[in-house]
Design a protein around this motif. Structure first.
Motif, PDB file in Angstrom:
ATOM      1  N   GLN A  53     -43.097 -96.664  16.623  1.00  0.00           N
ATOM      2  CA  GLN A  53     -44.307 -97.212  17.229  1.00  0.00           C
ATOM      3  C   GLN A  53     -45.312 -95.896  17.443  1.00  0.00           C
ATOM      4  OE1 GLN A  53     -45.447-100.379  17.210  1.00  0.00           O
ATOM      5  NE2 GLN A  53     -47.386 -99.517  18.248  1.00  0.00           N
ATOM      6  N   THR A  54     -44.473 -95.100  17.936  1.00  0.00           N
ATOM      7  CA  THR A  54     -45.223 -93.741  18.371  1.00  0.00           C
ATOM      8  C   THR A  54     -46.107 -93.078  17.014  1.00  0.00           C
ATOM      9  OG1 THR A  54     -44.283 -93.466  20.610  1.00  0.00           O
ATOM     10  CG2 THR A  54     -45.609 -91.600  19.498  1.00  0.00           C
ATOM     11  N   THR A  55     -44.985 -93.149  16.204  1.00  0.00           N
ATOM     12  CA  THR A  55     -45.392 -92.406  14.796  1.00  0.00           C
ATOM     13  C   THR A  55     -46.387 -93.279  13.870  1.00  0.00           C
ATOM     14  OG1 THR A  55     -43.309 -91.230  15.071  1.00  0.00           O
ATOM     15  CG2 THR A  55     -44.260 -90.989  13.032  1.00  0.00           C
ATOM     16  N   ILE A  56     -45.979 -94.312  13.545  1.00  0.00           N
ATOM     17  CA  ILE A  56     -46.702 -95.153  12.504  1.00  0.00           C
ATOM     18  C   ILE A  56     -47.155 -96.513  12.899  1.00  0.00           C
ATOM     19  CG2 ILE A  56     -45.732 -94.076  10.629  1.00  0.00           C
ATOM     20  CD1 ILE A  56     -43.946 -96.468  10.405  1.00  0.00           C
ATOM     21  N   GLY A  57     -47.083 -96.838  14.462  1.00  0.00           N
ATOM     22  CA  GLY A  57     -47.372 -98.059  14.764  1.00  0.00           C
ATOM     23  C   GLY A  57     -48.871 -98.400  14.525  1.00  0.00           C
TER      24      GLY A  57
END
Length: 641
Positions: free
Chosen positions: A552-556
Motif C-alpha cells: 500500500q505504501t509503495t504502489i497503493g
C-alpha cells in the motif's frame, strides 16, 4: 750672622708650634712687617721657605686625615642607620639624603631596575627642584649611570654637559639643564656581579672629585647595595609571614566552617532518619543556607518550595539542570540561582535550586552539596521497597526488553502499579547519541519519559524509551530533533511498534534495534526510521513483516486509481519493467498504442511522484508489484469492472 741664626731658629720653632696647635694655614706665613731681604742670606731664606712649605704640607696632611676620619665616622653612622628596619622606599630616601650630606652634594638620587619590564627608573631623589622625580625612566644608553654600570665601577665627570667621554641621551641632558647640574658622580648598586641600580650625586657647579670622595661614594654605594638587599629580603619575609598568617587564619576559619558544616549535615541526616518529611528538612536547610530552596525530582517535578521563589525561565533553567546533572556538581544560573543535583552514586534523584539572599560563599556551596546528599537519602527512602531510585521504572523496562524470568502478567501488574498502562498502544524507541548516552542525554531521557508517561532505561550505551503512541516513525523523528537540540550532537533513532501487551515488547525492541543498526550500515547516522519507513529493507528487518502495508505504501495510489477508474495502470507498470523501460515493447505486450503507454506512465508519475523510476525506488515498486501478484495468486483476485 748670629742674628740670622737666631731668627731662623725662632721661625722654625714657631712653625713647629703652629703645627702642634693645628693653626690655620694663613698663620704659617711670616709675621706682618718682617722683612729679611736686606740682611738674611739667600740660603737662610730658602731654608725658611722650604720649612714653611713642609709645614703647610704636614698641616694639609693632618687636615685630610681629619676629613677622612670624619668621613669614616659619618660612614659608620650611615651604616648604623642603614641597619634599622626600614621598608625599601624609606631606606632609599635615607641613602639619598646621606649621600647628599656626606659628600656635600647639591642633589642625590637612586635608580633601580624594574624586575617586571627591565626598565630603570628613579625611585627617590633628594635636593631636586622639579624635573628629576620618582618614576623618571632612565634611558638604556648614554649617561653617567650607564657608564658606571658598564664598567661596574664609579664614574664621574667635573662638567656633565661638556664631557665627551661618554655618549649623551637627550632626556638625561634635559634634566641636567633643568636642574643646572655640572659635577656628577654615579656608583653602581650591585648584588654579586649583577647591577640592579645606581647611586648618583651631583653639584650645580663644576667639581673635580678627589680620590677620597670617590672612595667614600663607592663605599656608600656598597653599603647601600647591602642595605637594599636586606630590606628586600625583610620585605619578602614580612610578605611571606603575612601570607602564612593569612593561611593560618584561613585554615582556622576553614576548620571552624568544616565543624559547623559537619554539625549541620549531621542535623539534616538525623532529621531524615527520624522520619522528618521533605518539607521540614528543606526548610531547615534553607534557614542555614540563607535563601529560598526548591526541591525537584529527577523528572523536573517540583516537590517542595520553602518560600516565595523568584520567577523562573524554565527553558534556561532546564539547560542548567542538565549541566548540573552532567557535571554532578553545583552550577550557577544566569539569574544568580544555584542548582545542585541530589545523587546516589551517579544516579540523579533530584535537583536542589537555591535562590540566595546575597552573594554565595564557598561555605554555602559546601552546605548546599551536603543538603543535596541528605535529601538524596530521603528521596531514596521515600522510593519505598523498589530497589531502583526511580521507583523501579527503569528496572521494569529492562525486564520488558530482555528475556525476563517474570511472566507478562507479572510485568503488567508491576506496570499498573507504576501508572503505566501497557494494554494501550506503545512504541519502542532506541536512541544512540554520538559519543554515547551520558550526562545531558540521560537527564533528558528521564524528563522525556516522565512527560510522555512512559519508561526509559539505558542498554548498551543507548537510550531505550517505551512511550504511548501508534506512529513509531513520528515518535522517532520527534526524539531525534529534541535530543539533538539538547545535546548538540547527532542522534540516531530506531523505532518500532505499536505494541499493546507486555509480551511482544521484547520482539518490538529487537526490531527497533535492527532499524537502528540498519541506519548506521546505510551511513545515515543522525536520522530516524522504523521498519515501515525503510521500504523493502524494512520487510527484512521487521519481526512480523506487514506485506499489505508495504504494498500500500509503495504502489497503493496506483491500485486505488485502477479500482476507481477501471484503468490498467498496474499491468502497465509490470509491462514497463518487463520491457526494460521501452514504451514500444510494453505497448506490444499490452496490445495498445505506444502513445497510450506513455500517457499511462505520465499518470503513474502523477500518482507516485517523479522519483519512482530512480533505481532504489524502482526496485521497491517492482518488489511491491511481485508481492501484489503473489497475494492475488494466493487469495481471491480483486473484483474487476
Amino acid at each position: 750672622m748670629r742674628r740670622t741664626d737666631d731668627f731662623v731658629r725662632d721661625e722654625l720653632i714657631r712653625l713647629l708650634e703652629l703645627l702642634a696647635l693645628e693653626a690655620p694655614p694663613h698663620q704659617f706665613t711670616p709675621p706682618t712687617g718682617t722683612s729679611t731681604d736686606d740682611w738674611m742670606s739667600a740660603e737662610s731664606q730658602a731654608l725658611l721657605d722650604r720649612a714653611r712649605t713642609l709645614a703647610l704640607d704636614i698641616h694639609g696632611l693632618f687636615a685630610r686625615r681629619q676629613q677622612r676620619e670624619a668621613a669614616l665616622a659619618a660612614l659608620v653612622d650611615t651604616a648604623r642607620e642603614l641597619t634599622l628596619p626600614y621598608d625599601v622606599d624609606a631606606l632609599l630616601q635615607v641613602i639619598a639624603r646621606r649621600a647628599r650630606l656626606l659628600l656635600n652634594f647639591d642633589m642625590a638620587w637612586i635608580t633601580l631596575q624594574d624586575p617586571i619590564d627591565g626598565r630603570t627608573r628613579v625611585r627617590v631623589s633628594d635636593g631636586h627642584t622639579s624635573t628629576l622625580t620618582p618614576g623618571f625612566v632612565v634611558p638604556a644608553h648614554g649617561g653617567v649611570g650607564n657608564a658606571a654600570a658598564d664598567r661596574s665601577a664609579p664614574f664621574w665627570t667635573p662638567d656633565y654637559l661638556t664631557d665627551e667621554r661618554f655618549p649623551h641621551s637627550p632626556p638625561t641632558d634635559e634634566v641636567a639643564v633643568a636642574e643646572g647640574l655640572h659635577g656628577l658622580m654615579a656608583v653602581p648598586l650591585k648584588e654579586g656581579t649583577d647591577t640592579f641600580g645606581a647611586l648618583y650625586g651631583a653639584d650645580r657647579s663644576v667639581r673635580h672629585f678627589t680620590p677620597d670622595e670617590i672612595t667614600l661614594m663607592s663605599s656608600l654605594g656598597d653599603l647601600a647595595s647591602l642595605a637594599i638587599k636586606k630590606a628586600r629580603l625583610l620585605a619578602q619575609t614580612r610578605s611571606e609571614l603575612s601570607e602564612r598568617e593569612l593561611d593560618v587564619s584561613r585554615a582556622l576559619d576553614s576548620s571552624s566552617a568544616a565543624l559547623r558544616l559537619g554539625g549541620i549535615h549531621t542535623q539534616l541526616i538525623d532529621m531524615v532518619l527520624s522520619g522528618q518529611g521533605l518539607s521540614k528538612v528543606a526548610a531547615h536547610a534553607a534557614a542555614e543556607l540563607g535563601g529560598t530552596l526548591m526541591v525537584r525530582d529527577a523528572t523536573g517535578r517540583t516537590l517542595v518550595v520553602t518560600g516565595d521563589f523568584p520567577g523562573l525561565d524554565e527553558t534556561a533553567l532546564f539547560q542548567r539542570t542538565l549541566d548540573a546533572h552532567a557535571e554532578l556538581a553545583a552550577v550557577r544560573s544566569a539569574e544568580g540561582m544555584w542548582l545542585c543535583p541530589a545523587t546516589a552514586g551517579r544516579e540523579v534523584l533530584g535537583t536542589l535550586i537555591l535562590a540566595p539572599d546575597g552573594p554565595v560563599t564557598d561555605h554555602q556551596l559546601q552546605l548546599l552539596r551536603a543538603t543535596a546528599q541528605s535529601i538524596a537519602v530521603l528521596l531514596q527512602m521515600e522510593a519505598g521497597a523498589e530497589a531502583s531510585p526511580d521507583g523501579g521504572r527503569g528496572r521494569l523496562l529492562q525486564d520488558l526488553v530482555t528475556d525476563s524470568p517474570r511472566s507478562p502478567e507479572q510485568l503488567a501488574v508491576h506496570a499498573r502499579r507504576l501508572g503505566v498502562a501497557l494494554d494501550d498502544p506503545h512504541v519502542v524507541l532506541i536512541a544512540r547519541p554520538d559519543g554515547g548516552a551520558s550526562g545531558r542525554s540521560l537527564v533528558w531521557a528521564s524528563s522525556y519519559a516522565h512527560r510522555m508517561a512512559g519508561l526509559q532505561t539505558i542498554v548498551d550505551d543507548c537510550l531505550v524509551l517505551l512511550v504511548p503512541g501508534t506512529d513509531s516513525g513520528a515518535a522517532g523523528r520527534a526524539v531525534t530533533a529534541e535530543l539533538s537540540a539538547v545535546t548538540g550532537r547527532r542522534v540516531t533513532v530506531g523505532s518500532a511498534g505499536p505494541v499493546a501487551h507486555p509480551g511482544p515488547v521484547h520482539a518490538t525492541y529487537q526490531e527497533a534495534r535492527r532499524c537502528l543498526e540498519a541506519l548506521t550500515a546505510l551511513g545515515t547516522d543522525g536520522g530516524s526510521a522504523s521498519a515501515q519507513e525503510l521500504g523493502f529493507l524494512g520487510l527484512l528487518l521487521a519481526d512480523s513483516p506487514d506485506i499489505p502495508a508495504f504494498v500500500q505504501t509503495t504502489i497503493g495510489p496506483v491500485i486505488a486509481y485502477d479500482l476507481r477508474h477501471c484503468t490498467d495502470l498496474v499491468h502497465t507498470l509490470e509491462a514497463h519493467f518487463a520491457s526494460g523501460g521501452s514504451p514500444r515493447r510494453a505497448a506490444e505486450a499490452l496490445h495498445v498504442h505506444p502513445n497510450t503507454v506513455s500517457r499511462r506512465l505520465e499518470r503513474i508519475t502523477d500518482l507516485l511522484g517523479p522519483t519512482w523510476q530512480q533505481p532504489m525506488r524502482a526496485l521497491e515498486v517492482q518488489l511491491a508489484l511481485r508481492l501484489q501478484r503473489t497475494r492475488h495468486a494466493v487469495r481471491s483476485p480483486l473484483s474487476a469492472c
